[in-house]
Design a protein around this motif. Structure first.
Motif, PDB file in Angstrom:
ATOM      1  N   MET A   1      15.501 -12.431 -18.707  1.00 20.35           N
ATOM      2  CA  MET A   1      14.810 -12.861 -17.490  1.00 20.35           C
ATOM      3  C   MET A   1      13.448 -12.166 -17.371  1.00 20.35           C
ATOM      4  N   HIS A   2      13.328 -11.010 -17.967  1.00 16.88           N
ATOM      5  CA  HIS A   2      12.066 -10.263 -17.930  1.00 16.88           C
ATOM      6  C   HIS A   2      11.139 -10.666 -19.077  1.00 16.88           C
ATOM      7  N   HIS A   3      11.689 -10.797 -20.276  1.00 19.42           N
ATOM      8  CA  HIS A   3      10.842 -10.928 -21.460  1.00 19.42           C
ATOM      9  C   HIS A   3      10.913 -12.284 -22.151  1.00 19.42           C
ATOM     10  N   GLY A   4      11.870 -13.104 -21.796  1.00 20.65           N
ATOM     11  CA  GLY A   4      11.927 -14.431 -22.402  1.00 20.65           C
ATOM     12  C   GLY A   4      12.913 -14.513 -23.555  1.00 20.65           C
ATOM     13  N   PHE A   5      13.219 -15.762 -23.924  1.00 20.41           N
ATOM     14  CA  PHE A   5      14.254 -15.997 -24.940  1.00 20.41           C
ATOM     15  C   PHE A   5      13.893 -15.417 -26.305  1.00 20.41           C
ATOM     16  N   ASP A   6      12.577 -15.367 -26.623  1.00 18.51           N
ATOM     17  CA  ASP A   6      12.239 -14.928 -27.984  1.00 18.51           C
ATOM     18  C   ASP A   6      12.484 -13.430 -28.190  1.00 18.51           C
TER      19      ASP A   6
ATOM     20  N   LEU B   1       0.831  -5.482 -20.900  1.00 17.41           N
ATOM     21  CA  LEU B   1       1.446  -6.386 -19.931  1.00 17.41           C
ATOM     22  C   LEU B   1       2.288  -7.454 -20.606  1.00 17.41           C
ATOM     23  N   MET B   2       2.176  -7.597 -21.912  1.00 16.78           N
ATOM     24  CA  MET B   2       2.920  -8.620 -22.655  1.00 16.78           C
ATOM     25  C   MET B   2       2.606 -10.012 -22.128  1.00 16.78           C
TER      26      MET B   2
ATOM     27  N   ASP C   1       0.990 -16.286 -23.752  1.00 12.17           N
ATOM     28  CA  ASP C   1      -0.131 -16.970 -24.413  1.00 12.17           C
ATOM     29  C   ASP C   1      -1.347 -16.031 -24.429  1.00 12.17           C
ATOM     30  N   ALA C   2      -1.156 -14.864 -25.004  1.00 11.47           N
ATOM     31  CA  ALA C   2      -2.061 -13.736 -24.763  1.00 11.47           C
ATOM     32  C   ALA C   2      -3.453 -13.957 -25.363  1.00 11.47           C
ATOM     33  N   PRO C   3      -4.496 -13.663 -24.594  1.00  8.90           N
ATOM     34  CA  PRO C   3      -5.879 -13.848 -25.063  1.00  8.90           C
ATOM     35  C   PRO C   3      -6.254 -12.934 -26.230  1.00  8.90           C
ATOM     36  N   CYS C   4      -5.576 -11.797 -26.369  1.00 10.58           N
ATOM     37  CA  CYS C   4      -5.875 -10.915 -27.501  1.00 10.58           C
ATOM     38  C   CYS C   4      -5.646 -11.647 -28.815  1.00 10.58           C
ATOM     39  N   THR C   5      -4.570 -12.423 -28.864  1.00  7.84           N
ATOM     40  CA  THR C   5      -4.271 -13.167 -30.086  1.00  7.84           C
ATOM     41  C   THR C   5      -5.324 -14.239 -30.330  1.00  7.84           C
TER      42      THR C   5
ATOM     43  N   MET D   1       0.978  -9.628 -28.824  1.00  6.49           N
ATOM     44  CA  MET D   1       2.003  -9.358 -27.808  1.00  6.49           C
ATOM     45  C   MET D   1       3.348  -9.062 -28.469  1.00  6.49           C
ATOM     46  N   HIS D   2       3.702  -9.848 -29.484  1.00  5.14           N
ATOM     47  CA  HIS D   2       5.023  -9.626 -30.083  1.00  5.14           C
ATOM     48  C   HIS D   2       5.063  -8.356 -30.925  1.00  5.14           C
ATOM     49  N   PHE D   3       3.941  -7.998 -31.539  1.00  9.64           N
ATOM     50  CA  PHE D   3       4.001  -6.750 -32.314  1.00  9.64           C
ATOM     51  C   PHE D   3       4.040  -5.549 -31.376  1.00  9.64           C
ATOM     52  N   ILE D   4       3.327  -5.641 -30.264  1.00  7.30           N
ATOM     53  CA  ILE D   4       3.375  -4.516 -29.317  1.00  7.30           C
ATOM     54  C   ILE D   4       4.755  -4.437 -28.663  1.00  7.30           C
TER      55      ILE D   4
END
Lengths: 406, 459
Positions: free
Chosen positions: A289-294, B25-26, B29-33, B43-46
């Protein structure tokens, strides 16, 4: 699914999971498309949000969610005054059918709650017919689950737990029956034994914990505030993980039933801890709920890398592996001499260790003219408080075995 | 200062990395990428770092940027990911580059334990990658992931391209470059052939007649661009040979570069500032940088400009050299004049207009011209069959890197010109590598849990 060449599959009550991670009965599983997206993201299974027989009133109240933060860390815990799903068995039956048709290799479980023997038995029979892989019985909704008094949870009564588990088990022909219990009891072992006496196949440990997440003190409004009023919330998320670990460990040491763990995991490391104390699978809700399914990618990769590094071939090798290390206090070694040590290169000289030891320990850490902490070997008892407060990991304990207990 | 040094490079310690990852902030659709030329999934690596999973963090980065640690350190982050970070609104952007370098450094310090056999099959198509710089390495990575066999031809002795022979040791230790690059070149299916230069030792036709099914050209630009009226004066140095001499001295036992006490650098890009820094470290007492651009207009990064200033370099901005001659006692007399931009915002030489009355004379013992690079003459001859633009750059399809000759692809500086970033070359190399794989009928790896590194990779 082979992650980095590792086989992460597990067996729970004869059901094969691609990996130990599934969604628990909660908002993320209360919508068919959400579960589809979860499966597409890589979750091995889902327990659909708890359902009931047609006509059961489900008077949801909004807002229903609160939380506690820990400094900048949002959602250290999540509180909710949610109830079971508004969607009754007729809807959930169709969801189970659709998911099993579209995702035959994923595990689809249904969670149920009833108030009469007939309801419990109808629910299990219809969901089994719809194709559910197992049935989870919520004996532990903090807003009350037909316990012995209003607002009480069914699993807080040993007699009710045994009786209702028996009803459900008697009605189930194919599906394993899992009883989801609450940690909010005096002795979790007695509850687990009641589940076992009732004949259920497994235990889900454990549900959210009744709590009061906080107040807006200016208005005296408890959280979540509904026109200035609230009730006790079911607490979930990172804050409750230590309680869940204790709950699972106690059950695993006392009864031979398989356990599916839930209550507070976020990371792969959390999940490994659940496995180490005896859970065979790990259920997630708050973290999703915080971070999403992925988030499941982090879990699968993390477990795979951990097993690769540790040379572990099967997830089952981890299940309960740490239980022999849990002892009564009287069985712990008394001949260890631990002392704090400082790694100067990591120390930023905040001297929080000095304050903690001075006011919460044994006054064993002095500060030199360079602001560097100096451990007084004589006064340090090796309690470990300084290690816990150090913000940069500059302190550690050096532990030696001494000839005589000190 | 709390830090750890991994392969010569100063990196965050784990506690810092985790704390920094927690600040992220994770964003969805992060602008950094979007701001990363290589499209690194920041976002996913952080998030992986935050959730105790540095190995996954590195795998996520390497899916699109094989030079994760290097780029984290040398990228102009404030113009790319960190400039796009939404925490800029809170005035404290995440140190994305430092986190990326941490992930790579962590893997170097804690190498993967498992060794698994694997790699491309023996009948997999063979591809020649010419040039072991950022573009060639990224193409190699993409090709091997898709199942091709790759032979990398490198003109010099060691891989890395500009990272080995251009970027100063103080900015990017070669031990770190080597630690990041070696595992890639050690993968099953990859072979490095050093000391073999296109045009000197082999031709494009040779590669095809040897059985390579496709060629990627990542040969870079190694010839100094000439500054009329300056370059022809005897004794004037050019940045790239100067930096290469310094790199060979620091890394490969070459003799030290010779610099006089007063040094003048002409140019405002990162190569000019690298030259200034190296001059300071090689014994120059005074280093002056003359460039057309103001500080905020210079192609070099703010960080590099501040660093050079801190170490003693002084800047003459919005100024150009009009005349240079040899004075008595072998020093140089340099005449300069201030300029303005005829058309605002376009910082190119032909847009500069002299401002009469602003003439100033300088004196220097060493003059280093750092105004850009051009293709090597050997390479120009070897590529005579390829369409090239007026500057001599290989013309490519920007999506695929395909040149005018079937089966020949190109990327990096030789196709896009100098004065860009390592990460841009990585992105071009990877795109071309994937295009070559498609050209050969190979399919890119798919699925969320596809290994980012083929099995068998151990460093």
């Amino acid at each position: 699914m082979k992650a980095y060449g590792m086989d992460l599959s597990v067996n729970f009550c004869g059901i094969r999971f691609e990996h130990p991670f599934l969604l628990s009965a909660a908002p993320p599983t209360d919508d068919l498309d959400m579960v589809r997206r979860a499966f597409d993201a890589g979750w091995a299974g889902a327990v659909l949000k708890t359902t009931s027989v047609e006509g059961t009133p489900v008077p949801l109240k909004y807002p229903m969610i609160s939380s506690t933060d820990l400094g900048p860390q949002r959602v250290a815990s999540l509180g909710n005054i949610d109830l079971i799903s508004e969607h009754h068995i007729d809807v959930v039956e169709r969801r189970v059918e659709a998911l099993k048709r579209e995702y035959p290799d994923h595990v689809v479980a249904a969670s149920i709650m009833g108030s009469r023997q007939e309801d419990w038995q109808t629910l299990v029979q219809r969901l089994e017919a719809a194709g559910a892989d197992f049935i989870e019985c919520s004996f532990s909704c903090p807003q009350g689950s037909m316990g012995e008094r209003p607002g009480a949870m069914l699993a807080q009564s040993l007699a009710a737990t045994e009786r209702v588990a028996g009803w459900v088990k008697a009605a189930a022909r194919r599906c394993p029956v899992v009883i989801k219990i609450t940690p909010q009891v005096t002795d979790i072992v007695e509850v687990a034994q009641a589940v076992q006496r009732g004949g259920a196949d497994a235990i889900c440990a454990s549900n959210t914990i009744p709590s009061l997440p906080g107040f807006d003190v200016a208005t005296r409004t408890p959280s979540p505030g509904l026109d200035g009023k609230s009730t006790y919330s079911g607490l979930s998320g990172p804050a409750i993980k230590p309680i869940t670990l204790r709950t699972i460990a106690e059950i695993a040491r006392a009864v031979p039933l398989p356990i599916t763990g839930t209550g507070g995991p976020t990371t792969w490391k959390d999940a490994v801890e659940f496995l180490l104390v005896g859970a065979r699978t790990v259920q997630f809700a708050t973290a999703v709920m915080h971070h999403g399914f992925d988030l499941v990618e982090d879990l699968v990769d993390g477990l795979a890398f951990f097993m690769e590094d540790a040379g572990i071939e099967h997830v089952s090798d981890l299940v309960g592996a740490a239980l022999p290390r849990l002892r009564g206090h009287e069985d712990l070694p008394g001949d260890l001499r631990a002392r704090s040590e400082v790694t100067e290169a990591l120390c930023v000289r905040c001297d929080l260790c000095h304050v903690a030891c001075r006011d919460g320990g044994h006054g064993a850490i002095q500060v030199d003219s360079d602001r560097l902490p100096r451990i007084d070997e004589e006064r340090c008892v090796g309690c470990g408080l300084c290690v816990r407060v150090c913000p940069t990991g500059a302190l550690h304990l050096k532990v030696e075995r001494c000839a005589q207990p000190s | 200062m709390v830090q750890q040094v991994v392969a010569g490079l100063s990196c965050l310690v784990p506690a810092q990395a985790v704390a920094e990852a927690h600040r992220c902030l994770m964003c969805h659709d992060a602008p950094c990428t979007a701001a990363c030329p290589a499209g690194v999934d920041v976002m996913h690596f952080i998030r992986a770092l935050r959730f105790d999973n540095p190995r996954r963090a590195l795998e996520v980065i390497r899916r699109t940027n094989v030079l994760a640690g290097i780029c984290g350190a040398v990228c102009p982050k404030e113009r790319l990911c960190e400039g796009a970070c939404l925490r800029n609104a809170l005035r404290d952007p995440i140190r994305i580059g430092a986190l990326q370098t941490f992930a790579a450094a962590h893997e170097m310090a804690h190498p993967r334990r498992a060794a698994r056999a694997g790699g491309p099959s023996s009948d997999a198509p063979a591809v020649a990658v010419v040039g072991a710089g950022p573009a060639g390495l990224a193409a190699t990575d993409a090709l091997v992931r898709c199942g091709a066999r790759v032979t990398v031809f490198e003109a010099r002795e060691a891989p890395g391209g500009m990272l080995a022979y251009g970027v100063p040791e103080a900015r990017m230790p070669y031990a770190f470059v080597n630690a990041e690059v070696s595992p890639l070149l050690a993968r099953p299916g990859v072979e490095l052939t050093p000391g073999r230069a296109l045009g000197r030792d082999f031709s494009l036709d040779d590669l095809f007649s040897r059985g390579f099914r496709a060629v990627f050209l990542g040969v870079g630009l190694w010839k100094a661009a000439r500054l009329a009226g300056v370059s022809e004066v005897p004794g004037v140095l050019h940045a790239l040979p100067f930096l290469e001499a310094a790199a060979r001295h620091a890394r490969f036992h070459g003799p030290p570069p010779a610099v006089g006490p007063r040094c003048l650098v002409i140019g405002g890009g990162s190569v000019a500032l690298d030259s200034a820094e190296v001059a300071l470290r090689s014994g120059a007492r005074e280093v002056e940088v003359v460039c057309l651009e103001n500080t905020d207009e210079m192609p070099a990064t703010r960080e590099d400009i501040a660093g050079a200033w801190q170490r003693g370099a002084r800047f003459f901005n919005r100024r150009r050299v009009t005349r240079l001659q040899r004075g008595p006692d072998a020093f140089f007399l340099i005449e300069t004049i201030g300029i303005r931009w005829k058309e605002p915002g376009r910082f190119v030489p032909d847009n500069a207009e002299d401002l009469p009355g602003t003439e100033a004379r300088l004196v220097a013992d060493t003059v280093i011209v750092a105004i850009g690079q051009a293709p090597d003459p050997d390479v120009v001859r070897a590529l005579s069959g390829l369409k090239r633009d007026a500057r001599g750059l290989v013309q490519v399809d920007p999506e695929t890197g395909a040149t005018s000759v079937a089966g020949v692809f190109a990327g990096g500086d030789c196709a896009s010109g100098c004065g860009r970033t390592v990460v841009a070359s990585v992105a071009e190399g990877r795109r071309a590598g994937l295009a070559i794989a498609a050209h050969l009928g190979l399919r890119p790896p798919t699925g969320p849990y596809e290994p980012a590194l083929p099995r068998g990779v151990v460093s």
